[in-house]
Design a protein around this motif. Structure first.
Motif, PDB file in Angstrom:
ATOM      1  N   VAL A   6      -5.465  12.491  -1.366  1.00  0.00           N
ATOM      2  CA  VAL A   6      -6.369  11.388  -1.023  1.00  0.00           C
ATOM      3  C   VAL A   6      -5.575  10.099  -0.794  1.00  0.00           C
ATOM      4  CG1 VAL A   6      -8.193   9.899  -1.927  1.00  0.00           C
ATOM      5  CG2 VAL A   6      -8.357  12.375  -2.202  1.00  0.00           C
ATOM      6  N   ALA A   7      -4.605   9.839  -1.665  1.00  0.00           N
ATOM      7  CA  ALA A   7      -3.800   8.616  -1.543  1.00  0.00           C
ATOM      8  C   ALA A   7      -3.040   8.589  -0.221  1.00  0.00           C
ATOM      9  CB  ALA A   7      -2.832   8.514  -2.716  1.00  0.00           C
ATOM     10  N   VAL A  42      -3.600  10.382   2.631  1.00  0.00           N
ATOM     11  CA  VAL A  42      -4.471  10.334   3.816  1.00  0.00           C
ATOM     12  C   VAL A  42      -4.940   8.901   4.046  1.00  0.00           C
ATOM     13  CG1 VAL A  42      -6.732  11.018   4.686  1.00  0.00           C
ATOM     14  CG2 VAL A  42      -5.208  12.738   3.732  1.00  0.00           C
ATOM     15  N   THR A  43      -5.263   8.202   2.966  1.00  0.00           N
ATOM     16  CA  THR A  43      -5.682   6.807   3.080  1.00  0.00           C
ATOM     17  C   THR A  43      -4.557   5.948   3.658  1.00  0.00           C
ATOM     18  OG1 THR A  43      -7.089   7.121   1.136  1.00  0.00           O
ATOM     19  CG2 THR A  43      -6.625   4.860   1.801  1.00  0.00           C
ATOM     20  N   ILE A  44      -3.349   6.158   3.135  1.00  0.00           N
ATOM     21  CA  ILE A  44      -2.204   5.396   3.636  1.00  0.00           C
ATOM     22  C   ILE A  44      -1.944   5.708   5.104  1.00  0.00           C
ATOM     23  CG2 ILE A  44       0.303   5.146   3.447  1.00  0.00           C
ATOM     24  CD1 ILE A  44      -1.350   3.669   1.352  1.00  0.00           C
ATOM     25  N   ALA A  93       1.046   4.108  -3.059  1.00  0.00           N
ATOM     26  CA  ALA A  93       0.846   5.543  -2.806  1.00  0.00           C
ATOM     27  C   ALA A  93       2.013   6.363  -3.360  1.00  0.00           C
ATOM     28  CB  ALA A  93       0.693   5.789  -1.313  1.00  0.00           C
ATOM     29  N   THR A  99       2.712   8.255  11.573  1.00  0.00           N
ATOM     30  CA  THR A  99       2.061   6.969  11.862  1.00  0.00           C
ATOM     31  C   THR A  99       2.751   6.187  12.967  1.00  0.00           C
ATOM     32  OG1 THR A  99       3.360   5.945  10.083  1.00  0.00           O
ATOM     33  CG2 THR A  99       1.145   6.706   9.525  1.00  0.00           C
ATOM     34  N   MET A 153      -4.054   6.559   7.428  1.00  0.00           N
ATOM     35  CA  MET A 153      -5.030   5.879   8.291  1.00  0.00           C
ATOM     36  C   MET A 153      -4.758   4.379   8.350  1.00  0.00           C
ATOM     37  SD  MET A 153      -8.625   7.876   7.599  1.00  0.00           S
ATOM     38  CE  MET A 153      -8.664   7.545   5.840  1.00  0.00           C
ATOM     39  N   ILE A 154      -4.429   3.779   7.205  1.00  0.00           N
ATOM     40  CA  ILE A 154      -4.203   2.332   7.166  1.00  0.00           C
ATOM     41  C   ILE A 154      -2.988   1.951   8.010  1.00  0.00           C
ATOM     42  CG2 ILE A 154      -3.518   0.411   5.680  1.00  0.00           C
ATOM     43  CD1 ILE A 154      -5.181   1.697   3.451  1.00  0.00           C
ATOM     44  N   SER A 188       0.834  -1.207   0.000  1.00  0.00           N
ATOM     45  CA  SER A 188       0.000   0.000   0.000  1.00  0.00           C
ATOM     46  C   SER A 188       0.869   1.258   0.000  1.00  0.00           C
ATOM     47  CB  SER A 188      -0.943  -0.009   1.201  1.00  0.00           C
ATOM     48  OG  SER A 188      -0.217  -0.027   2.409  1.00  0.00           O
TER      49      SER A 188
END
Length: 383
Positions: free
Chosen positions: A264-265, A267-269, A28, A363, A271-272, A24
């Motif tokens: 968007v890419a 922010v998704t990473i 990204a 993170t 959170m994951i 992932s």
């Protein structure tokens, strides 16, 4: 056991989870690197902002009278000026696009001299042969053109009295771009094209201006636009960099699109990876308690968890860089007519590396501090 071995074994404990996290992150950064390269390629990374471009105030595609040239050149702060008429052209097939610039032979070469290497003998032949053309290295290599070859280009803006838009040229030289300058175009003589066409004769697409040393560009811009204010053809003068950005913006706001997709890419990473790290640390609460009982410091545990997060991002970034580099290599030539300067520059790679560091901190810090706050007796009761 060394810290490196401990991190490696921790990551290998759940290989599928680690592999998915790395995948992932790699995807990204692949998206980020490719889109940023496209943005760079569209906007042009090596445009000289000191040169000025004069176009029609109403629209960049509308003509200006060539009679403006002498008036611009007579302005006190102008060191040099040139003019050009541009058109999109095709060679042999309707889908084989290239750029055609009809320029004044004596001044245009000097105007672009800091971006292109043009052999002196090519310029000499260009001045002697009325339908001579100097081809950029990229298009000449693609089409296999050689010196002396006769070619016919079909233009989209220049039309002859009989309705035809085919113009015959003889290749008299090949120019090379400095650094990453686009070379997928043909430079022809303005006087030849202008005398052959029936529409917009004695007009140009734009003028190029080089201000004198020490003169502010804003002063020249104001002088030129004031000179032609309230005339039938009012002008808009900008730096070359601003002109290129406005030209691209006619098709789409590339920069905004790139930033939205990248945002968007990532922010998704974010959170994951953060969510996964919280779960991973929680699973190892008892193990962290054992380390504390054995005397390992809170700093050692904190650094271990951060190092594990950094390792995930380092591996993911490496894969993303590899995929992006391969994609750019394969796409560079097929997309040259659309994105003339598609390249993965060191600046883009450095920017991606900086983003990876920031994301790893974002993170990893929260799970790491959460782990060191757990008392050893509580951690040892965890199952």
């Amino acid at each position: 056991m060394s810290r490196f071995t401990l991190i490696r074994r921790t990551m290998a404990r759940k290989p599928m989870r680690s592999a998915l996290l790395i995948a992932s992150i790699a995807i990204a950064f692949f998206i980020h690197l490719i889109l940023t390269s496209f943005e760079y390629g569209f906007l042009g990374g090596e445009v000289d902002s000191e040169r000025l471009i004069v176009t029609n105030k109403v629209g960049d595609t509308l003509p200006l009278p060539i009679s403006y040239y002498d008036k611009i050149l007579a302005l006190p702060n102008v060191a040099a000026a040139t003019y050009m008429a541009r058109s999109r052209a095709t060679y042999r097939t309707p889908a084989n696009f290239l750029g055609l610039t009809a320029a004044e032979p004596g001044t245009f070469a000097g105007f672009i001299g800091d971006q292109y290497d043009i052999p002196a003998d090519a310029l000499s032949r260009f001045a002697q042969i009325r339908n001579g053309a100097i081809a950029g290295r990229s298009v000449a290599t693609q089409e296999g053109w050689v010196l002396g070859q006769k070619i016919t280009l079909n233009t989209s803006s220049f039309f002859k009295p009989d309705g035809s838009s085919d113009f015959d040229f003889e290749i008299v030289g090949i120019l090379d771009g400095k650094q990453s300058a686009d070379t997928h175009f043909v430079m022809a003589r303005y006087d030849y094209v202008n005398s052959e066409r029936s529409t917009d004769r004695d007009t140009v697409s734009s003028f190029g201006i080089v201000p004198k040393n020490g003169v502010r560009a804003d002063d020249v811009i104001k002088a030129v636009d004031t000179l032609f204010a309230n005339s039938a053809y009012e002008t808009r003068t900008r730096t070359e960099a601003e002109f290129m950005r406005a030209f691209i913006a006619q098709f789409a706001d590339i920069a905004t699109i790139v930033r939205l997709v990248i945002g968007v890419a990532f922010v998704t990473i974010l959170m994951i990876v953060a969510n996964t790290m919280f779960f991973a640390i929680r699973e190892r609460t008892r193990e962290i308690g054992v380390l504390k009982v054995l005397g390992f410091s809170r700093r050692f545990i904190l650094c271990n968890i951060l190092a594990e997060t950094f390792a995930l991002f380092a591996v993911g970034l490496s894969f993303g860089l590899g995929f992006a580099f391969t994609a750019v290599m394969f796409l560079r030539e097929p997309l040259r007519t659309i994105v003339p300067d598609l390249v993965l520059t060191p600046a883009i790679i450095l920017e991606a590396t900086g983003l990876a560091v920031l994301l790893a901190l974002a993170t990893g810090v929260a799970p790491a501090f959460n782990a060191i706050r757990v008392p050893p007796n509580t951690a040892l009761r965890e199952r």
